[in-house]
Design a protein around this motif. Structure first.
Motif, PDB file in Angstrom:
ATOM      1  N   ALA A  79       0.809  -1.043   0.020  1.00  0.00           N
ATOM      2  CA  ALA A  79      -0.004   0.162   0.038  1.00  0.00           C
ATOM      3  C   ALA A  79       0.858   1.243  -0.019  1.00  0.00           C
ATOM      4  O   ALA A  79       0.302   2.383   0.168  1.00  0.00           O
ATOM      5  CB  ALA A  79      -0.789  -0.029   1.194  1.00  0.00           C
ATOM      6  N   GLY A  80       2.211   1.171   0.008  1.00  0.00           N
ATOM      7  CA  GLY A  80       2.805   2.442  -0.155  1.00  0.00           C
ATOM      8  C   GLY A  80       3.904   2.741   1.010  1.00  0.00           C
ATOM      9  O   GLY A  80       4.429   3.964   1.106  1.00  0.00           O
ATOM     10  N   LEU A  81       3.976   1.911   1.906  1.00  0.00           N
ATOM     11  CA  LEU A  81       4.987   1.990   3.141  1.00  0.00           C
ATOM     12  C   LEU A  81       6.296   2.415   2.627  1.00  0.00           C
ATOM     13  O   LEU A  81       6.599   3.514   3.214  1.00  0.00           O
ATOM     14  CB  LEU A  81       5.084   1.079   4.120  1.00  0.00           C
ATOM     15  CG  LEU A  81       5.774   1.105   5.225  1.00  0.00           C
ATOM     16  CD1 LEU A  81       5.275   0.426   6.536  1.00  0.00           C
ATOM     17  CD2 LEU A  81       7.119   0.271   4.898  1.00  0.00           C
ATOM     18  N   LEU A 203      -8.065   0.389   3.660  1.00  0.00           N
ATOM     19  CA  LEU A 203      -7.215   1.056   2.499  1.00  0.00           C
ATOM     20  C   LEU A 203      -8.529   2.002   1.852  1.00  0.00           C
ATOM     21  O   LEU A 203      -8.389   3.039   1.090  1.00  0.00           O
ATOM     22  CB  LEU A 203      -6.636   0.288   1.385  1.00  0.00           C
ATOM     23  CG  LEU A 203      -5.197  -0.180   1.912  1.00  0.00           C
ATOM     24  CD1 LEU A 203      -4.649  -0.969   1.098  1.00  0.00           C
ATOM     25  CD2 LEU A 203      -4.389   1.028   2.381  1.00  0.00           C
ATOM     26  N   ARG A 204      -9.669   1.530   2.004  1.00  0.00           N
ATOM     27  CA  ARG A 204     -10.727   2.369   1.231  1.00  0.00           C
ATOM     28  C   ARG A 204     -11.264   3.190   1.928  1.00  0.00           C
ATOM     29  O   ARG A 204     -12.490   4.058   1.798  1.00  0.00           O
ATOM     30  CB  ARG A 204     -12.245   1.300   0.903  1.00  0.00           C
ATOM     31  CG  ARG A 204     -11.604   0.280  -0.158  1.00  0.00           C
ATOM     32  CD  ARG A 204     -12.731  -0.504  -0.403  1.00  0.00           C
ATOM     33  NE  ARG A 204     -12.262  -1.650  -1.367  1.00  0.00           N
ATOM     34  CZ  ARG A 204     -12.995  -2.755  -1.817  1.00  0.00           C
ATOM     35  NH1 ARG A 204     -14.333  -2.708  -1.450  1.00  0.00           N
ATOM     36  NH2 ARG A 204     -12.701  -3.536  -2.951  1.00  0.00           N
ATOM     37  N   HIS A 212      -3.247   8.230   7.126  1.00  0.00           N
ATOM     38  CA  HIS A 212      -3.892   7.703   5.779  1.00  0.00           C
ATOM     39  C   HIS A 212      -3.206   6.540   5.285  1.00  0.00           C
ATOM     40  O   HIS A 212      -2.410   5.952   5.698  1.00  0.00           O
ATOM     41  CB  HIS A 212      -3.684   8.813   4.699  1.00  0.00           C
ATOM     42  CG  HIS A 212      -2.358   9.144   4.431  1.00  0.00           C
ATOM     43  ND1 HIS A 212      -1.277   9.880   5.074  1.00  0.00           N
ATOM     44  CD2 HIS A 212      -1.633   8.816   3.251  1.00  0.00           C
ATOM     45  CE1 HIS A 212      -0.095   9.870   4.446  1.00  0.00           C
ATOM     46  NE2 HIS A 212      -0.248   9.164   3.332  1.00  0.00           N
ATOM     47  N   SER A 213      -3.818   5.984   4.089  1.00  0.00           N
ATOM     48  CA  SER A 213      -3.303   4.610   3.497  1.00  0.00           C
ATOM     49  C   SER A 213      -2.906   3.572   4.336  1.00  0.00           C
ATOM     50  O   SER A 213      -3.561   3.173   5.338  1.00  0.00           O
ATOM     51  CB  SER A 213      -2.521   4.962   2.347  1.00  0.00           C
ATOM     52  OG  SER A 213      -1.215   5.414   3.072  1.00  0.00           O
ATOM     53  N   ARG A 318      -3.549  -6.363 -11.710  1.00  0.00           N
ATOM     54  CA  ARG A 318      -4.576  -6.056 -10.767  1.00  0.00           C
ATOM     55  C   ARG A 318      -4.578  -5.027  -9.859  1.00  0.00           C
ATOM     56  O   ARG A 318      -3.256  -4.436  -9.861  1.00  0.00           O
ATOM     57  CB  ARG A 318      -4.925  -7.305  -9.887  1.00  0.00           C
ATOM     58  CG  ARG A 318      -4.945  -8.814 -10.704  1.00  0.00           C
ATOM     59  CD  ARG A 318      -6.405  -8.708 -11.221  1.00  0.00           C
ATOM     60  NE  ARG A 318      -6.722 -10.115 -11.986  1.00  0.00           N
ATOM     61  CZ  ARG A 318      -7.191 -10.983 -11.343  1.00  0.00           C
ATOM     62  NH1 ARG A 318      -7.772 -10.913  -9.933  1.00  0.00           N
ATOM     63  NH2 ARG A 318      -7.445 -12.173 -11.974  1.00  0.00           N
ATOM     64  N   THR A 319      -5.597  -4.373  -9.541  1.00  0.00           N
ATOM     65  CA  THR A 319      -5.483  -3.346  -8.579  1.00  0.00           C
ATOM     66  C   THR A 319      -4.673  -3.595  -7.096  1.00  0.00           C
ATOM     67  O   THR A 319      -4.810  -5.007  -6.867  1.00  0.00           O
ATOM     68  CB  THR A 319      -6.983  -2.797  -8.137  1.00  0.00           C
ATOM     69  OG1 THR A 319      -7.647  -3.716  -7.465  1.00  0.00           O
ATOM     70  CG2 THR A 319      -7.473  -2.229  -9.515  1.00  0.00           C
ATOM     71  N   VAL A 320      -4.370  -2.724  -6.405  1.00  0.00           N
ATOM     72  CA  VAL A 320      -3.780  -3.165  -4.976  1.00  0.00           C
ATOM     73  C   VAL A 320      -4.925  -3.930  -3.952  1.00  0.00           C
ATOM     74  O   VAL A 320      -4.800  -4.925  -3.579  1.00  0.00           O
ATOM     75  CB  VAL A 320      -3.297  -1.900  -4.285  1.00  0.00           C
ATOM     76  CG1 VAL A 320      -3.029  -2.314  -2.855  1.00  0.00           C
ATOM     77  CG2 VAL A 320      -2.199  -1.414  -4.767  1.00  0.00           C
ATOM     78  N   THR A 321      -6.069  -3.515  -4.077  1.00  0.00           N
ATOM     79  CA  THR A 321      -7.155  -3.974  -3.453  1.00  0.00           C
ATOM     80  C   THR A 321      -7.461  -5.614  -3.850  1.00  0.00           C
ATOM     81  O   THR A 321      -7.485  -6.533  -3.091  1.00  0.00           O
ATOM     82  CB  THR A 321      -8.373  -3.481  -3.595  1.00  0.00           C
ATOM     83  OG1 THR A 321      -8.378  -2.127  -3.153  1.00  0.00           O
ATOM     84  CG2 THR A 321      -9.464  -4.092  -2.918  1.00  0.00           C
ATOM     85  N   ASP A 322      -7.454  -5.964  -5.223  1.00  0.00           N
ATOM     86  CA  ASP A 322      -7.406  -7.168  -5.722  1.00  0.00           C
ATOM     87  C   ASP A 322      -6.329  -8.146  -5.335  1.00  0.00           C
ATOM     88  O   ASP A 322      -6.494  -9.023  -5.034  1.00  0.00           O
ATOM     89  CB  ASP A 322      -7.620  -7.119  -7.290  1.00  0.00           C
ATOM     90  CG  ASP A 322      -9.024  -6.714  -7.673  1.00  0.00           C
ATOM     91  OD1 ASP A 322     -10.021  -6.662  -7.048  1.00  0.00           O
ATOM     92  OD2 ASP A 322      -9.344  -6.159  -8.766  1.00  0.00           O
TER      93      ASP A 322
END
Length: 503
Positions: A79-81, A203-204, A212-213, A318-322
C-alpha cells in the motif's frame, strides 16, 4: 505460585501405596493405570468441554491479533509504506530482521517470567505492549523509527507462542493438546486471510487527521488489539485452581488428569530447579523438533511477509485491493487443513507421523514455482505449502510437550523450541530479494530445500524414538531409582528410566 498437591482421583482418595509409587514413578504401567482411571470418568468430557469454552476462544483471539500485528507490514508495503518512508534497496528486509533479533533474544527469559508471574497476567500484558507498538507504527516518519518499533514489537511478541503453548499444557492431556494448539495456531493462517481482507477494507476508508492509507492499517489493528487485551487481562484464567467457573471437584479432576500422564510427578505446577530447566532444552526430541520448526518457519514467515508481494508479481495488472484479496484463499485453505490434521492427531494420539506427512505438500508446491513462469500455475502453487506448514506449529510444540515431564521442563523446552525456530523467521526476511523478482528463485529454492530437510529429519526422529524406547524397555527401573529421593527422581524428567518417548 504452586498448585496444591493432588491426593485424589475423581474425588476418591488415592491409597498411600499408590501415591508412593506415583511419587517414585517406579513403572510406566502404574502411571498409565492412573491415567486410565482419570479418563474413565464421565465427568472428564464435561470438564474438557467447559475448559474449551472458557480458555480456547480468548487464547485464539490473542494469537490472531499477535500474528496480524506482526505480518501487517507486508500489506502496508504493497500500500506504499516504502515509498512514503523513503525506503530503498534492502531496507525492508532489514526492518523485518530487526524484529527477529529481539524476538530471539527475549524468547526464553520472558517465557520463564511467564511461569513466575503466571500466564493469566503475563500474556495479556505482553499483548497490550505489542498493540501499542502497532499503533505507534502508524506515526513513524522514517526508516529508523520503523526499525525501533519493530524491535520493541519483537520483545512483546517473543513469548506469545511458547507462553500460550505452555499455558494450555496446564489444562489439557497430551493427546488433547495438539488439536487445542491448532485452534490458536490457525490464527497464523487466519491472520493472513483477515490481514488481506482488513487491509483491503481499511485502505478504502478516509484518513484520520494525518493518518492515511497504510498508516490506517497499523492504527486500526493496533487499537483493536489493545481493547481486546484489556478484556483478556480481566478474564483470562491463570490456572485450574483459580478458575471461578470450576467447582472444587472439577478443579481436582483438572489437576489429576494432567498429573496422571507425568511419570514421577504429583503436582501440575512444580518448583523450578536448574536440572528440570536444563532437561527441557537438552532433550533430543526438543532439539530435533526445534530444527524442524526452524526450517518450517522459513516458509511460514516468508509467506506471511512476502505473499502480497509474490501475488503482486504474478498479477501486476490487478489493483492493489484485488492483490490483497488474492492472498486470502491460500490462507483459508491452510486454516482448514490445519484443523483437519490436528483433529486426527488428537484422535490418534500421534504426532511424529504427521511431521513426516506435511513436508511433501510444500516440496511439490515450490517445485512448481521453480519449474514455470505461468501466472495461474504459480498462483495455484501457493495453495500447496499451506496444506501442511501451519499445522507444524501445533504439532511441534505439542510433540515437545508430550516428551517432557515437569512443568518447568515443558516451559523451558517449548521456549527453546520456539526460540530456535525463530532463526527461521530471521532467515526468511532475506529469502525474497528485490533483484530476484518476479520469479524469486532464491526464496522458492530455499523453501524447497528447507521442506526437504524437514522430511528427512522427521523420518529419522520417528525411527530414533522407536529404537530408543525398545532399549529403555530392557532397563531395570527399580534398581536405577534405588536410593534416590523423590526430588531427585522428579529432577530426572525424561532421563527417568521408566519414561518412554512419544511419537
Amino acid at each position: 505460585m504452586e498448585e496444591k498437591k493432588s491426593s485424589t482421583l475423581n474425588g476418591a482418595a488415592v491409597p498411600d501405596d499408590v501415591k508412593g509409587e506415583l511419587a517414585l514413578g517406579e513403572t510406566v504401567s502404574k502411571q498409565e493405570c492412573q491415567s486410565e482411571l482419570v479418563s474413565g470418568s464421565t465427568a472428564e468430557p464435561k470438564l474438557r468441554l467447559k475448559i474449551d469454552f472458557h480458555v480456547m476462544p480468548l487464547v485464539s483471539i490473542i494469537y490472531l491479533l499477535c500474528f496480524i500485528d506482526r505480518a501487517n507490514i507486508g500489506n502496508a508495503r504493497v500500500a506504499g509504506l516504502e515509498k512514503d518512508l523513503g525506503m530503498s534497496g534492502y531496507q525492508y528486509n532489514t526492518c523485518l530482521s530487526i524484529f527477529y533479533i529481539s524476538y530471539i533474544l527475549f524468547e526464553i527469559p520472558l517465557n520463564m517470567c511467564c511461569k513466575w508471574i503466571g500466564p493469566g497476567w503475563f500474556i495479556p500484558v505482553c499483548c497490550i505492549g505489542f498493540g501499542v507498538c502497532t499503533i505507534g507504527t502508524a506515526y513513524v516518519k522514517d526508516f529508523s523509527q520503523l526499525c525501533a518499533l519493530r524491535f520493541l514489537l519483537g520483545i512483546f511478541e517473543a513469548p506469545m507462542l511458547p507462553a500460550n503453548a505452555y499455558y494450555l499444557s496446564r489444562w489439557y492431556r497430551r493427546s488433547e493438546l495438539t488439536f487445542r494448539l491448532s485452534l490458536f495456531i490457525i490464527s497464523a493462517s487466519l491472520a493472513g486471510a483477515f490481514g488481506g481482507l482488513l487491509a483491503s477494507v481499511i485502505l478504502r476508508l478516509p484518513g484520520i487527521g494525518s493518518v492515511h492509507s497504510w498508516q490506517m492499517i497499523f492504527l486500526i489493528e493496533g487499537v483493536v488489539t489493545v481493547i481486546v487485551e484489556f478484556i483478556a487481562l480481566a478474564t483470562l484464567t491463570d490456572r485450574p485452581e483459580s478458575a471461578i467457573w470450576l467447582t472444587e471437584e472439577q478443579k481436582t479432576l483438572a489437576a489429576d488428569r494432567v498429573t496422571s500422564e507425568r511419570i514421577g510427578t504429583t503436582e501440575v505446577i512444580d518448583q523450578y530447579t536448574r536440572k528440570k530447566f536444563m532437561a527441557g532444552i537438552t532433550s533430543p526430541v526438543a532439539i530435533t523438533t526445534s530444527i524442524i520448526f526452524l526450517l518450517n518457519n522459513i516458509t511460514v514467515h516468508g509467506l506471511s511477509f512476502f505473499l502480497p508481494t509474490i501475488v503482486q508479481t504474478i498479477f501486476p495488472e490487478r489493483t492493489v485491493t484485488d492483490q490483497q484479496l488474492l492472498t486470502v484463499p491460500p490462507y483459508a485453505l491452510g486454516t482448514v487443513m490445519c484443523l483437519i490434521f490436528c483433529f486426527l492427531s488428537w484422535r490418534l494420539d500421534k504426532r511424529g507421523i504427521f511431521l513426516i506427512m506435511f513436508a511433501p505438500f510444500s516440496m511439490i508446491g515450490y517445485s512448481m514455482f521453480l519449474a514455470t513462469s505461468a501466472a495461474h500455475v504459480r498462483y495455484a502453487a501457493t495453495f500447496l505449502p499451506v496444506c501442511g506448514i501451519f499445522a507444524y506449529g501445533a504439532m511441534t510444540n505439542s510433540h515437545v510437550s508430550a516428551n517432557l515431564v515437569s512443568d518447568t521442563a515443558r516451559s523451558s523446552g517449548i521456549a527453546f523450541t520456539v526460540m530456535i525456530s525463530n532463526f527461521g523467521g530471521l532467515i526468511s526476511t532475506w529469502a525474497f530479494l528485490p533483484f530476484d523478482s518476479p520469479r524469486y528463485r532464491i526464496g522458492n529454492g530455499l523453501n524447497l530445500a528447507a521442506q526437504s530437510t524437514i522430511f528427512i529429519l522427521a523420518v529419522g526422529k520417528y525411527f530414533w524414538i522407536r529404537t530408543t524406547n525398545k532399549k529403555r524397555a530392557s532397563r531395570n527401573v527399580e534398581a536405577e531409582l534405588n536410593g534416590l529421593s523423590v526430588a531427585e527422581i522428579q529432577d530426572l524428567d525424561w532421563h527417568h528410566p521408566g519414561f518412554r518417548f512419544r511419537n
